[in-house]
Design a protein around this motif. Sequence first.
Motif, PDB file in Angstrom:
ATOM      1  N   ALA A   1      31.354  41.659  36.894  1.00  0.00           N
ATOM      2  CA  ALA A   1      31.469  40.734  35.729  1.00  0.00           C
ATOM      3  C   ALA A   1      31.827  41.326  34.441  1.00  0.00           C
ATOM      4  N   TYR A   2      32.184  42.727  34.545  1.00  0.00           N
ATOM      5  CA  TYR A   2      32.676  43.522  33.208  1.00  0.00           C
ATOM      6  C   TYR A   2      34.157  43.664  33.559  1.00  0.00           C
ATOM      7  N   GLY A   3      34.693  43.131  34.451  1.00  0.00           N
ATOM      8  CA  GLY A   3      36.288  43.323  34.682  1.00  0.00           C
ATOM      9  C   GLY A   3      37.148  42.208  34.239  1.00  0.00           C
ATOM     10  N   LEU A   4      38.249  42.010  34.467  1.00  0.00           N
ATOM     11  CA  LEU A   4      39.274  41.130  33.945  1.00  0.00           C
ATOM     12  C   LEU A   4      38.739  39.756  34.271  1.00  0.00           C
ATOM     13  N   ILE A   5      38.733  39.088  35.586  1.00  0.00           N
ATOM     14  CA  ILE A   5      38.223  37.835  35.716  1.00  0.00           C
ATOM     15  C   ILE A   5      37.056  37.689  35.449  1.00  0.00           C
ATOM     16  N   GLY A   6      36.232  38.709  36.215  1.00  0.00           N
ATOM     17  CA  GLY A   6      34.727  38.532  35.656  1.00  0.00           C
ATOM     18  C   GLY A   6      34.074  38.174  34.582  1.00  0.00           C
ATOM     19  N   PHE A   7      34.610  38.799  33.506  1.00  0.00           N
ATOM     20  CA  PHE A   7      34.337  38.576  32.252  1.00  0.00           C
ATOM     21  C   PHE A   7      34.869  37.326  31.412  1.00  0.00           C
TER      22      PHE A   7
ATOM     23  N   ALA B   1      26.578  41.076  36.392  1.00  0.00           N
ATOM     24  CA  ALA B   1      26.348  42.222  37.059  1.00  0.00           C
ATOM     25  C   ALA B   1      27.425  42.953  37.444  1.00  0.00           C
ATOM     26  N   ASP B   2      27.219  44.461  37.322  1.00  0.00           N
ATOM     27  CA  ASP B   2      28.345  45.175  37.368  1.00  0.00           C
ATOM     28  C   ASP B   2      27.961  46.746  37.661  1.00  0.00           C
ATOM     29  N   ILE B   3      28.738  47.520  38.195  1.00  0.00           N
ATOM     30  CA  ILE B   3      28.383  48.998  38.636  1.00  0.00           C
ATOM     31  C   ILE B   3      28.677  49.632  37.175  1.00  0.00           C
ATOM     32  N   ASN B   4      29.519  49.436  36.420  1.00  0.00           N
ATOM     33  CA  ASN B   4      30.270  50.131  35.567  1.00  0.00           C
ATOM     34  C   ASN B   4      29.348  50.146  34.234  1.00  0.00           C
TER      35      ASN B   4
ATOM     36  N   ILE C   1      26.846  46.390  44.569  1.00  0.00           N
ATOM     37  CA  ILE C   1      26.739  45.528  45.579  1.00  0.00           C
ATOM     38  C   ILE C   1      26.716  46.340  47.128  1.00  0.00           C
ATOM     39  N   THR C   2      26.887  47.495  47.057  1.00  0.00           N
ATOM     40  CA  THR C   2      26.797  48.207  48.448  1.00  0.00           C
ATOM     41  C   THR C   2      25.222  48.887  48.832  1.00  0.00           C
ATOM     42  N   ARG C   3      24.507  48.747  47.583  1.00  0.00           N
ATOM     43  CA  ARG C   3      23.108  49.104  48.070  1.00  0.00           C
ATOM     44  C   ARG C   3      22.158  48.045  48.021  1.00  0.00           C
TER      45      ARG C   3
ATOM     46  N   ASN D   1      32.630  38.432  43.023  1.00  0.00           N
ATOM     47  CA  ASN D   1      33.843  38.691  42.291  1.00  0.00           C
ATOM     48  C   ASN D   1      34.208  40.268  42.446  1.00  0.00           C
ATOM     49  N   ALA D   2      32.950  41.262  42.503  1.00  0.00           N
ATOM     50  CA  ALA D   2      33.431  42.659  42.698  1.00  0.00           C
ATOM     51  C   ALA D   2      34.182  43.117  43.693  1.00  0.00           C
ATOM     52  N   ALA D   3      35.052  43.817  43.655  1.00  0.00           N
ATOM     53  CA  ALA D   3      35.909  44.358  44.346  1.00  0.00           C
ATOM     54  C   ALA D   3      36.726  45.608  44.028  1.00  0.00           C
ATOM     55  N   ILE D   4      37.169  46.677  44.805  1.00  0.00           N
ATOM     56  CA  ILE D   4      37.963  47.648  44.269  1.00  0.00           C
ATOM     57  C   ILE D   4      39.536  47.515  44.993  1.00  0.00           C
ATOM     58  N   ASP D   5      40.221  48.094  44.370  1.00  0.00           N
ATOM     59  CA  ASP D   5      41.650  48.199  44.625  1.00  0.00           C
ATOM     60  C   ASP D   5      41.936  49.643  44.504  1.00  0.00           C
TER      61      ASP D   5
ATOM     62  N   ASN E   1      33.255  32.788  46.615  1.00  0.00           N
ATOM     63  CA  ASN E   1      33.981  34.136  46.977  1.00  0.00           C
ATOM     64  C   ASN E   1      35.315  34.316  46.565  1.00  0.00           C
ATOM     65  N   VAL E   2      35.594  35.551  45.820  1.00  0.00           N
ATOM     66  CA  VAL E   2      36.885  35.561  45.168  1.00  0.00           C
ATOM     67  C   VAL E   2      37.971  36.344  46.184  1.00  0.00           C
ATOM     68  N   ALA E   3      38.762  35.677  46.784  1.00  0.00           N
ATOM     69  CA  ALA E   3      39.803  36.228  47.781  1.00  0.00           C
ATOM     70  C   ALA E   3      41.196  36.721  46.794  1.00  0.00           C
ATOM     71  N   SER E   4      42.144  36.874  47.757  1.00  0.00           N
ATOM     72  CA  SER E   4      43.479  37.088  46.868  1.00  0.00           C
ATOM     73  C   SER E   4      44.455  36.554  47.806  1.00  0.00           C
ATOM     74  N   THR E   5      45.740  36.565  47.126  1.00  0.00           N
ATOM     75  CA  THR E   5      46.693  36.110  47.897  1.00  0.00           C
ATOM     76  C   THR E   5      46.930  37.092  49.413  1.00  0.00           C
TER      77      THR E   5
ATOM     78  N   ASP F   1      44.519  49.055  52.416  1.00  0.00           N
ATOM     79  CA  ASP F   1      43.169  48.824  52.223  1.00  0.00           C
ATOM     80  C   ASP F   1      42.476  47.465  51.529  1.00  0.00           C
ATOM     81  N   TYR F   2      43.452  47.093  50.491  1.00  0.00           N
ATOM     82  CA  TYR F   2      42.990  45.964  49.872  1.00  0.00           C
ATOM     83  C   TYR F   2      43.528  44.696  50.670  1.00  0.00           C
ATOM     84  N   ILE F   3      44.564  44.851  51.616  1.00  0.00           N
ATOM     85  CA  ILE F   3      45.056  43.543  52.453  1.00  0.00           C
ATOM     86  C   ILE F   3      43.810  43.447  53.468  1.00  0.00           C
TER      87      ILE F   3
ATOM     88  N   PRO G   1      42.942  33.913  43.488  1.00  0.00           N
ATOM     89  CA  PRO G   1      43.621  34.024  42.221  1.00  0.00           C
ATOM     90  C   PRO G   1      44.974  35.010  42.743  1.00  0.00           C
ATOM     91  N   HIS G   2      45.694  35.055  41.931  1.00  0.00           N
ATOM     92  CA  HIS G   2      46.917  35.942  42.053  1.00  0.00           C
ATOM     93  C   HIS G   2      47.525  36.468  40.833  1.00  0.00           C
ATOM     94  N   ALA G   3      47.730  37.554  40.661  1.00  0.00           N
ATOM     95  CA  ALA G   3      48.278  38.482  39.534  1.00  0.00           C
ATOM     96  C   ALA G   3      47.935  37.955  38.361  1.00  0.00           C
TER      97      ALA G   3
HETATM   98  N1  LIG Z   1      43.320  40.606  38.974  1.00  0.00           N
HETATM   99  C1  LIG Z   1      44.234  39.837  39.665  1.00  0.00           C
HETATM  100  O1  LIG Z   1      45.155  39.688  39.364  1.00  0.00           O
HETATM  101  C2  LIG Z   1      43.447  39.551  41.025  1.00  0.00           C
HETATM  102  C3  LIG Z   1      44.324  38.697  42.050  1.00  0.00           C
HETATM  103  C4  LIG Z   1      43.799  38.528  43.090  1.00  0.00           C
HETATM  104  C5  LIG Z   1      42.386  38.530  43.249  1.00  0.00           C
HETATM  105  N2  LIG Z   1      41.796  39.219  42.532  1.00  0.00           N
HETATM  106  C6  LIG Z   1      40.349  39.415  42.616  1.00  0.00           C
HETATM  107  O2  LIG Z   1      39.645  39.243  41.774  1.00  0.00           O
HETATM  108  C7  LIG Z   1      38.418  39.887  41.502  1.00  0.00           C
HETATM  109  C8  LIG Z   1      38.152  40.611  40.322  1.00  0.00           C
HETATM  110  O3  LIG Z   1      39.348  41.358  39.994  1.00  0.00           O
HETATM  111  P1  LIG Z   1      39.755  41.965  38.494  1.00  0.00           P
HETATM  112  O4  LIG Z   1      41.066  41.840  38.446  1.00  0.00           O
HETATM  113  O5  LIG Z   1      39.041  41.284  37.489  1.00  0.00           O
HETATM  114  O6  LIG Z   1      39.081  43.504  38.899  1.00  0.00           O
HETATM  115  P2  LIG Z   1      38.619  44.505  37.870  1.00  0.00           P
HETATM  116  O7  LIG Z   1      38.641  45.944  38.431  1.00  0.00           O
HETATM  117  O8  LIG Z   1      38.908  44.133  36.303  1.00  0.00           O
HETATM  118  O9  LIG Z   1      36.856  44.168  37.889  1.00  0.00           O
HETATM  119  C9  LIG Z   1      36.187  44.243  39.028  1.00  0.00           C
HETATM  120  C10 LIG Z   1      34.753  44.846  38.622  1.00  0.00           C
HETATM  121  O10 LIG Z   1      33.883  44.953  39.758  1.00  0.00           O
HETATM  122  C11 LIG Z   1      33.189  46.260  39.456  1.00  0.00           C
HETATM  123  N3  LIG Z   1      32.716  46.703  40.753  1.00  0.00           N
HETATM  124  C12 LIG Z   1      33.243  47.743  41.656  1.00  0.00           C
HETATM  125  N4  LIG Z   1      32.696  48.150  42.575  1.00  0.00           N
HETATM  126  C13 LIG Z   1      31.391  47.464  42.573  1.00  0.00           C
HETATM  127  C14 LIG Z   1      30.227  47.463  42.958  1.00  0.00           C
HETATM  128  N5  LIG Z   1      30.257  48.502  44.184  1.00  0.00           N
HETATM  129  N6  LIG Z   1      29.076  46.772  42.596  1.00  0.00           N
HETATM  130  C15 LIG Z   1      29.238  46.036  41.663  1.00  0.00           C
HETATM  131  N7  LIG Z   1      30.501  45.967  40.858  1.00  0.00           N
HETATM  132  C16 LIG Z   1      31.410  46.491  41.022  1.00  0.00           C
HETATM  133  C17 LIG Z   1      33.914  47.147  38.719  1.00  0.00           C
HETATM  134  O11 LIG Z   1      33.185  47.881  37.928  1.00  0.00           O
HETATM  135  C18 LIG Z   1      34.729  46.106  37.937  1.00  0.00           C
HETATM  136  O12 LIG Z   1      34.307  45.991  36.424  1.00  0.00           O
HETATM  137  C19 LIG Z   1      38.406  40.947  42.831  1.00  0.00           C
HETATM  138  O13 LIG Z   1      37.661  40.229  43.904  1.00  0.00           O
HETATM  139  C20 LIG Z   1      39.924  40.824  43.263  1.00  0.00           C
HETATM  140  O14 LIG Z   1      40.036  41.229  44.382  1.00  0.00           O
HETATM  141  C21 LIG Z   1      42.196  40.052  41.275  1.00  0.00           C
END
Ligand SMILES: NC(=O)c1ccc[n+]([C@@H]2O[C@H](COP(=O)([O-])OP(=O)(O)OC[C@H]3O[C@@H](n4cnc5c(N)ncnc54)[C@H](O)[C@@H]3O)[C@@H](O)[C@H]2O)c1
Length: 278
Positions: free
Chosen positions: A22-28, A44-47, A74-76, A100-104, A160-164, A188-190, A219-221
């Motif tokens: 939730a501290y990332g771009l879309i989450g917040f 909720a966020d790891i950061n 979320i991995t623990r 929503n949490a994910a890594i790229d 669930n937050v997917a991606s294109t 990896d992301y794909i 969502p996309h881009a």
């Molecule tokens: N930004 C885009 O253009 C876009 C496009 C398509 C899909 N998405 C998806 O949207 C979601 C959010 O993307 P975003 O761009 O906001 O990413 P972001 O990197 O800004 O935010 C992701 C957040 O997840 C947190 N995180 C990472 N590992 C974690 C863990 N183990 N436990 C808890 N939190 C963890 C990070 O600290 C970060 O704050 C993701 O699922 C991403 O795949 C994003």
Amino acid sequence: MQQIPQQPSISIADKVILITGAYGLIGFTIAQAFLLQGARVVLADINDGRKANILEALEREFPADSFLLATLDITREESCEKVISEIAGKFGKLDVLVNNAAIDAKFDQQHAGSVNPSRFEYYPVELLRKSVEVNLTGTVIITQFACRQMLKQGSGNIINVASTYSMVAPNQSLYDFGEGVKQFKPVDYIASKSFIPNFTRYIATFYSREGIRCNAIVPHAVFNNHNEAFLKNFAKLSPLGRMCDREELVGPFTFLASDASSYMTGSVLTVDGGWTAW
Ligand SMILES: NC(=O)c1ccc[n+]([C@@H]2O[C@H](COP(=O)([O-])OP(=O)(O)OC[C@H]3O[C@@H](n4cnc5c(N)ncnc54)[C@H](O)[C@@H]3O)[C@@H](O)[C@H]2O)c1
């Protein structure tokens, strides 16, 4: 005479919503939009490094009892269990989980030597393992603990937050910036995000008679100060000719979180400016 249909409620007021990452771009963005609409939101966020700033921003705008900031990995399993029990303690229920949490995963371009590590044949496989751990395994673990709580209540809603890139392969020309500057979207992301739509169908059908529904959003881009070269490439390839403004995600997320989507489960809602339409 048939009755006039009731106005569908797209209200999320008083719903308790957990957003991971939730501290990332879309989450917040979504967290603030949900709070504005009267929901109670667990961010909720790891950061933890971003926690103080997030807290300050929320305290300026929203009552303290409407949100909770939680450290979550979320991995623990113990971390997921703790956060879900904190939510049950503070709010008494969990209506919606937004996965929503994910890594790229990023690779070390500087020390890559003569090969391009973003090319498939040289891609460092440990980065795939990291992405699978968070985007796949982590999503499963937090969903398990949320479902235990939702089953106790007899109701729940998972988004669930997917991606294109859960749906189609990347068009690698998006990352070709001319004059020899060429990157590739790595595998990896794909691979890890492709799991999301079918996981959505798995959870939707698993719990369809137990009060829990589950949908995905694609969502996309989302624009985040991308450079001119990227914007130019993107405009050519996108049917709408532009990136997504983060606020354009609020409506679709709110719809899925609300009871207006009550007959939807197992579906994948695409919000991609037409990217996957051609
Ligand atoms: N930004 C885009 O253009 C876009 C496009 C398509 C899909 N998405 C998806 O949207 C979601 C959010 O993307 P975003 O761009 O906001 O990413 P972001 O990197 O800004 O935010 C992701 C957040 O997840 C947190 N995180 C990472 N590992 C974690 C863990 N183990 N436990 C808890 N939190 C963890 C990070 O600290 C970060 O704050 C993701 O699922 C991403 O795949 C994003």
